[in-house]
Design an enzyme around this catalytic site. Structure first.
Site, PDB file in Angstrom:
ATOM      1  CB  ILE A  30      67.769  34.905   3.975  1.00 32.53           C
ATOM      2  CG1 ILE A  30      67.067  33.966   2.995  1.00 32.53           C
ATOM      3  CG2 ILE A  30      69.020  34.249   4.529  1.00 32.53           C
ATOM      4  CD1 ILE A  30      67.906  33.644   1.760  1.00 32.53           C
ATOM      5  CB  ALA A  35      61.291  25.097   2.799  1.00 32.63           C
ATOM      6  NE  ARG A  95      53.150  17.854   2.777  1.00 26.56           N
ATOM      7  CZ  ARG A  95      52.091  17.055   2.889  1.00 26.56           C
ATOM      8  NH1 ARG A  95      50.899  17.567   3.144  1.00 26.56           N
ATOM      9  NH2 ARG A  95      52.212  15.742   2.740  1.00 26.56           N
ATOM     10  CG  ASN A 123      52.899  30.272   5.760  1.00 28.14           C
ATOM     11  OD1 ASN A 123      52.246  31.020   5.035  1.00 28.14           O
ATOM     12  ND2 ASN A 123      53.069  30.531   7.048  1.00 28.14           N
ATOM     13  CD  GLU A 146      67.244  29.498  -6.310  1.00 29.07           C
ATOM     14  OE1 GLU A 146      68.362  29.997  -6.485  1.00 29.07           O
ATOM     15  OE2 GLU A 146      67.076  28.317  -5.958  1.00 29.07           O
TER      16      GLU A 146
END
Length: 731
Positions: free
Chosen positions: A466, A510, A612, A615, A690
């Site tokens: 999204i 993720a 972690r 990216n 968030e």
């Protein structure tokens, strides 16, 4: 066969040992060139041959029932194909987490602007014209309650408590009792809600703007009364969601029903005004914070009560005090919620439900307590960080909040903060503020398939992107695990014919889809280790070379035929034994105009520990986006309703003010602290989307207080409210 993994124990940190150096790197999004050149097809792009256009007809009363729809009122208009209506079309969007049953109101109208029918025509213009002309008769209810402040239909939950709040508050040496209010907000994603439905026999293919396809497929099938295996949803690119596209919406149901009836494809696209009128809002809130502390700053009592609203029959209620229940420790804690039933657009999950508005109040109250104690706000927070979740007793799986607070204070120059109202530059008061950040972390059942061939790998899952970078991070995980260049990995998303993923929502995408991809790739590594004659721990895959068992050979030679593995991950014992959350600290500097009340944010810093980082570039973008939304919640965003009818007054981006470029400071910095959460999931990550919003607005409002003495209790802090607060403070 799918290999299912339950998160029942702490996980080894394999991604720290693979050595390919791809996970964590700030790599570009592989789909970026398609998006900026217009070649990425969103839901409404690329119409099938023979497609018709549908426009939703919406109710013009606040509450009541439909007594008739006069189809003849538009039957003579050029290009009109048909009018479709009935109980199936009177469907409110699914609330909260996708999968909850939405209201099916029969012939009832619950709010002004509710979709009630669909007009289909050969062109969008003809359908729009007919939708506006269609004659609908109603039986309107008298005395409809549209204002939450005066609603009489109230539902009160029993308080959630730990310890004895009343006794602890009474015994406190310093107490605070404050009320705060936040305005309704709306998730105005860049891509409006849209759907294109096409039937082939009794099977449906729907191109939709949706966030959680695994759930949406079942919801749509239920709406149509057909088996889920007869539904395929495609959503390879979604232009933002922020919670508004979690569940199936009226545009998808209406398009599918009309297409089935007509035997031809139908496209339904909401206008921006329809999105505001008919799609989920974040509830307004009224909040009461009561804090009690000893003179040395130790919290003895904490209570956070709130009042929110929704339409009748919907189960969702904004979880306002969610972060307040674990962020700080106290001897007595109490949390209670009241839900008002009103005739307004349904309330549901909007980015960071709970924390986005609850922390606006909590973190201002903490600053007010620090002021009463004559104590540094950073030190007050550091003094009250618990070792365990105060409500459940669960130990935190990983927390670096203290480090975030100290690191942020040092980097921002907190030691140079001046006393309230003492720093002035011409007509501008200047001040600093800060706030903690917290957002609970989740793992949701998710599956992925990984294919490894001689030339590279493919990842397949119905996970959505999204705008958050899913294509990038899943490719990075697969490349890291299989020793490939990221260019050698193709990621295929947004197709329910692929394994079902968690979807994008709640900052769990993720964590969940990434873990499933990791586990599928790990299963392939196990096969490769067997072929190399070594254990999994001995296998190294780097730069296309496999090493292990005193052997070395090109990966392309080791893969004689395509290797395919499918894996699924789900929460397990660790979700019960430990509490996982992201933590951070926000710092802001603002300038407040002495005569106009205008607030200008000069700089912001967010220091965050989010497990972690997969990216660094996409993670930073997510954090910055959240911080900007926090700025909007503090200063500009206010969804206004007419109290007489409940209809939305601020119905587009001309009247609903999101932060523009001129509102956002050029100096916005995000710092990630190194962290691994072994109890959270197999890849040690935490949600990012968030946490950035949680507490960010409070840091700005605390800076306004430091700058000029104004404390705005009715948010957003628009210039008129700032001026009034300055006058009340004698600034």
């Amino acid at each position: 066969m799918t290999k299912t993994f339950r998160m029942d124990e702490a996980q080894p940190r394999l991604l720290d040992e693979t050595g390919q150096g791809i996970v964590g790197a700030p790599l570009d999004r592989p789909e970026g060139p398609k998006k900026v050149s217009g070649r990425a097809h969103y839901a409404a792009d690329g119409l099938p041959e023979g497609a018709a256009h549908g426009v939703l007809v919406r109710a013009t009363i606040s509450r009541g029932r439909i007594t008739g729809i006069d189809e003849s009122s538009v039957s003579g208009l050029g290009g009109v194909i048909g009018v479709f209506h009935g109980p199936e079309f009177l469907r409110n969007p699914a609330q909260g987490m996708a999968g909850e049953a939405p209201v099916q109101p029969g012939d009832e109208v619950h709010y002004h602007g509710q979709p009630i029918a669909l007009v289909v025509a050969e062109s969008f213009e003809a359908a729009r014209d007919a939708a506006q002309r269609l004659v609908v008769s109603y039986e309107a209810e008298e005395g409809v309650e549209t204002d939450p402040a005066s609603a009489s239909a109230l539902e009160q939950d029993d308080p959630e408590t730990a310890g004895d709040f009343d006794a602890a508050f009474a015994a406190s040496e310093v107490t605070l009792d404050r009320s705060y209010a936040t305005a309704p907000q709306v998730a105005a994603a860049m891509e409006p809600h849209a759907a294109v439905a096409e039937w082939e026999g009794d099977s449906l293919t729907l191109r939709g703007a949706l966030q959680m396809l695994r759930f949406n497929k079942d919801e749509l099938a239920d709406s149509l009364g057909i088996p889920a295996e007869k539904v395929r949803i495609l959503a390879p690119y979604v232009g933002g969601g922020f919670g508004s596209k979690l569940g199936i919406g009226p545009e998808a149901v209406a398009a599918a029903l009309a297409a089935r009836a007509l035997g031809r494809p139908v496209r339904v696209v909401m206008t921006r005004q329809t999105v505001f009128d008919a799609v989920l809002r974040r509830s307004e809130t009224s909040q009461r914070l009561r804090l009690g502390a000893d003179r040395d700053g130790r919290l003895r009592a904490l209570s956070h009560d709130d009042r929110v609203s929704n339409i009748e029959g919907e189960g969702f209620a904004e979880p306002v005090s969610q972060a307040s229940q674990f962020l700080y420790g106290a001897d007595g804690l109490s949390f209670a919620q009241t839900l008002a039933r009103v005739s307004r657009t349904p309330a549901g999950s909007v980015r960071a439900p709970g924390e986005a508005v609850g922390m606006l109040a909590l973190e201002q109250a903490m600053d007010e307590l620090a002021e009463a104690l004559e104590m540094c706000p950073v030190e007050l927070r550091l003094k009250n960080l618990p070792e365990k979740n105060p409500m459940t007793g669960q130990p935190f799986s990983a927390t670096r909040l203290a480090d975030c607070l100290r690191e942020g204070a040092d980097r921002f120059g907190w030691a140079d903060r001046k006393p309230m109202g003492s720093r002035r530059e011409g007509e501008w008061f200047v001040g600093m503020g800060m706030a903690s950040a917290a957002r609970s972390n989740m793992l949701v059942k998710s599956a992925a398939r990984v294919r490894l061939g001689a030339d590279g790998a493919v990842v397949e899952t119905d996970m959505t992107d999204i705008g958050t970078g899913t294509y990038a991070i899943l490719g990075q995980i697969a490349a890291e695990m299989l020793g490939l260049r990221v260019e050698q990995v193709e990621v295929r998303l947004g197709d329910t014919s692929f394994p079902g993923a968690s979807g994008s929502g709640g900052s769990f995408g993720a964590n969940s889809a990434g873990s499933a991809t990791f586990l599928a790739a790990k299963a392939i590594r196990e096969t490769l280790a067997g072929r190399m004659g070594c254990s999994l721990s001995e296998l190294t895959l780097q730069d296309g070379i496999a090493r292990g068992g005193n052997r070395e050979m090109p990966l392309s030679e080791l893969v004689e035929e395509e290797l395919v593995e499918e894996a699924s991950v789900e929460a397990g014992d660790t979700s019960e034994s430990h509490f996982s959350s992201g933590f951070g600290a926000h710092f802001a500097e603002v300038a407040v105009h002495a005569y106009t009340g205008e607030v200008r944010v000069r700089r912001m810093l967010g220091v965050m520990a989010m497990g972690r980082i997969l990216n660094e570039k996409t993670a930073r973008s997510q954090a910055l986006g959240g911080m900007i939304w926090g700025l909007g919640a503090a200063l500009t965003e206010e969804m206004a309703h007419d109290p007489r009818t409940g209809h939305v007054v601020t119905r587009d981006l001309a009247n609903y003010h999101v932060p523009a470029h001129a509102d956002v400071p050029g100096d916005m910095t995000v710092v990630f602290l190194e962290e691994r959460d072994d109890m959270a999931n197999p890849i040690q990550t935490k949600g990012i989307g968030e946490l950035g919003i949680s507490g960010a607005g409070a840091a700005i409002l605390n800076a306004v207080r430091n700058a000029c003495g104004a404390r705005v209790y009715d948010m957003p802090a628009t210039p008129d409210r700032v001026i009034a607060a300055m006058e009340a403070a004698g600034s």
